[in-house]
Design a protein around this motif. Structure first.
Motif, PDB file in Angstrom:
ATOM      1  N   PRO A 133      -4.390 -31.633   6.910  1.00 24.02           N
ATOM      2  CA  PRO A 133      -4.124 -32.428   5.706  1.00 24.02           C
ATOM      3  C   PRO A 133      -2.700 -32.985   5.794  1.00 24.02           C
ATOM      4  O   PRO A 133      -1.747 -32.231   5.925  1.00 24.02           O
ATOM      5  N   LEU A 134      -2.570 -34.294   5.727  1.00 18.92           N
ATOM      6  CA  LEU A 134      -1.264 -34.920   5.938  1.00 18.92           C
ATOM      7  C   LEU A 134      -0.878 -35.822   4.767  1.00 18.92           C
ATOM      8  O   LEU A 134      -1.714 -36.579   4.260  1.00 18.92           O
ATOM      9  N   GLY A 135       0.378 -35.736   4.372  1.00 21.31           N
ATOM     10  CA  GLY A 135       0.890 -36.641   3.353  1.00 21.31           C
ATOM     11  C   GLY A 135       1.259 -37.963   4.013  1.00 21.31           C
ATOM     12  O   GLY A 135       1.720 -37.986   5.167  1.00 21.31           O
ATOM     13  N   ILE A 136       1.044 -39.069   3.288  1.00 21.06           N
ATOM     14  CA  ILE A 136       1.477 -40.383   3.772  1.00 21.06           C
ATOM     15  C   ILE A 136       2.732 -40.720   2.976  1.00 21.06           C
ATOM     16  O   ILE A 136       2.697 -40.740   1.730  1.00 21.06           O
ATOM     17  N   TYR A 137       3.814 -40.961   3.680  1.00 19.44           N
ATOM     18  CA  TYR A 137       5.109 -41.209   3.027  1.00 19.44           C
ATOM     19  C   TYR A 137       5.622 -42.605   3.350  1.00 19.44           C
ATOM     20  O   TYR A 137       5.492 -43.082   4.481  1.00 19.44           O
ATOM     21  N   TYR A 138       6.210 -43.241   2.325  1.00 19.66           N
ATOM     22  CA  TYR A 138       6.955 -44.476   2.537  1.00 19.66           C
ATOM     23  C   TYR A 138       8.413 -44.079   2.313  1.00 19.66           C
ATOM     24  O   TYR A 138       8.814 -43.762   1.182  1.00 19.66           O
ATOM     25  N   ALA A 139       9.186 -44.073   3.382  1.00 19.95           N
ATOM     26  CA  ALA A 139      10.503 -43.442   3.364  1.00 19.95           C
ATOM     27  C   ALA A 139      10.316 -42.013   2.840  1.00 19.95           C
ATOM     28  O   ALA A 139       9.521 -41.280   3.389  1.00 19.95           O
ATOM     29  N   LYS A 140      10.949 -41.637   1.708  1.00 13.79           N
ATOM     30  CA  LYS A 140      10.787 -40.249   1.242  1.00 13.79           C
ATOM     31  C   LYS A 140       9.744 -40.109   0.156  1.00 13.79           C
ATOM     32  O   LYS A 140       9.533 -39.027  -0.392  1.00 13.79           O
ATOM     33  N   LYS A 141       9.094 -41.203  -0.192  1.00 14.42           N
ATOM     34  CA  LYS A 141       8.157 -41.221  -1.318  1.00 14.42           C
ATOM     35  C   LYS A 141       6.729 -40.950  -0.838  1.00 14.42           C
ATOM     36  O   LYS A 141       6.245 -41.601   0.095  1.00 14.42           O
ATOM     37  N   ALA A 142       6.062 -39.981  -1.481  1.00 17.19           N
ATOM     38  CA  ALA A 142       4.654 -39.715  -1.149  1.00 17.19           C
ATOM     39  C   ALA A 142       3.804 -40.842  -1.730  1.00 17.19           C
ATOM     40  O   ALA A 142       3.863 -41.108  -2.938  1.00 17.19           O
ATOM     41  N   VAL A 143       3.031 -41.529  -0.883  1.00 16.80           N
ATOM     42  CA  VAL A 143       2.217 -42.663  -1.356  1.00 16.80           C
ATOM     43  C   VAL A 143       0.730 -42.470  -1.097  1.00 16.80           C
ATOM     44  O   VAL A 143      -0.097 -43.227  -1.596  1.00 16.80           O
ATOM     45  N   GLY A 144       0.377 -41.466  -0.301  1.00 19.58           N
ATOM     46  CA  GLY A 144      -1.046 -41.286  -0.002  1.00 19.58           C
ATOM     47  C   GLY A 144      -1.327 -39.987   0.722  1.00 19.58           C
ATOM     48  O   GLY A 144      -0.427 -39.148   0.919  1.00 19.58           O
TER      49      GLY A 144
END
Ligand SMILES: CC(C)(COP(=O)(O)OP(=O)(O)OC[C@H]1O[C@@H](n2cnc3c(N)ncnc32)[C@H](O)[C@@H]1OP(=O)(O)O)[C@@H](O)C(=O)NCCC(=O)NCCS
Length: 165
Positions: free
Chosen positions: A54-65
């Motif tokens: 299970p992986l978090g999708i991050y935009y810079a430090k922000k979790a986006v998906g």
């Protein structure tokens, strides 16, 4: 943008942020809530003894998906007649606030790159599935190189698509 999107293993401290990510109301039938996916991962690991990422999708430090990959799922053969030892993109979502900005496309590219490192063992293919009415996901997957397998599609099940590795 491309360098800023990255995938990260979900740790205790980040779990809440991932659980809070939501899709649009009209997309709720396309993917389980992330909390349910994490529970599913637990049982797949504990009972089916399979590997799940299970992986978090991050935009810079922000979790986006969120994206969840598994290996050699028993239901791949049982329900779809797919070969054993395929990777499976089991869950995939971008939060409603961040959709339509290319994040999904880049996260999927990174997920395929990760699969190609064969983190759970060598494999000849990767598969995923989607609801017949999920045109957005279908278009994204086919553009990424997945091939729809209508020959394996059963009524009341999602449509499977495969990418050979
Ligand atoms: C599917 C999903 C992950 C795509 O994420 P996204 O960040 O919005 O996608 P992107 O902005 O990177 O778009 C990539 C491609 O997806 C397709 N796409 C995304 N949204 C779409 C829409 N509403 N209609 C048609 N195509 C769409 C397009 O092919 C697009 O490519 P293009 O930009 O070259 O036209 C996101 O819409 C989502 O979380 N949906 C709800 C959950 C879901 O359906 N998950 C998949 C379960 S199988």
């Amino acid at each position: 943008m491309e360098k800023k999107i990255h995938l990260e293993k979900i740790l205790w401290d980040e779990c809440d942020k991932i659980i809070k990510l939501k899709v649009n109301k009209n997309q709720k039938t396309f993917v389980a809530p992330n909390a349910d996916s994490l529970i599913d991962a637990y049982f797949a690991i504990a009972e089916d003894k399979i590997q799940v990422f299970p992986l978090g999708i991050y935009y810079a430090k922000k979790a986006v998906g969120f994206i969840m990959i598994a290996f050699d799922c028993p239901w791949a053969t049982k329900y779809f007649g797919l070969p054993e030892k395929f990777y499976y993109i089991w869950r995939f979502m971008i939060d409603k606030k961040y959709q339509g900005q290319g994040f999904g496309k880049e996260a999927l590219r990174l997920a395929i790159e990760f699969v190609k490192t064969f983190p759970a063992g060598k494999s000849e293919g990767c598969w995923l599935s989607y609801e017949p009415e999920n045109e957005g996901a279908r278009s994204l997957y086919l553009k990424a190189g997945f091939v729809e397998r209508l020959d394996l599609h059963k009524e009341d099940f999602e449509i499977p698509a495969v990418m050979m590795l």
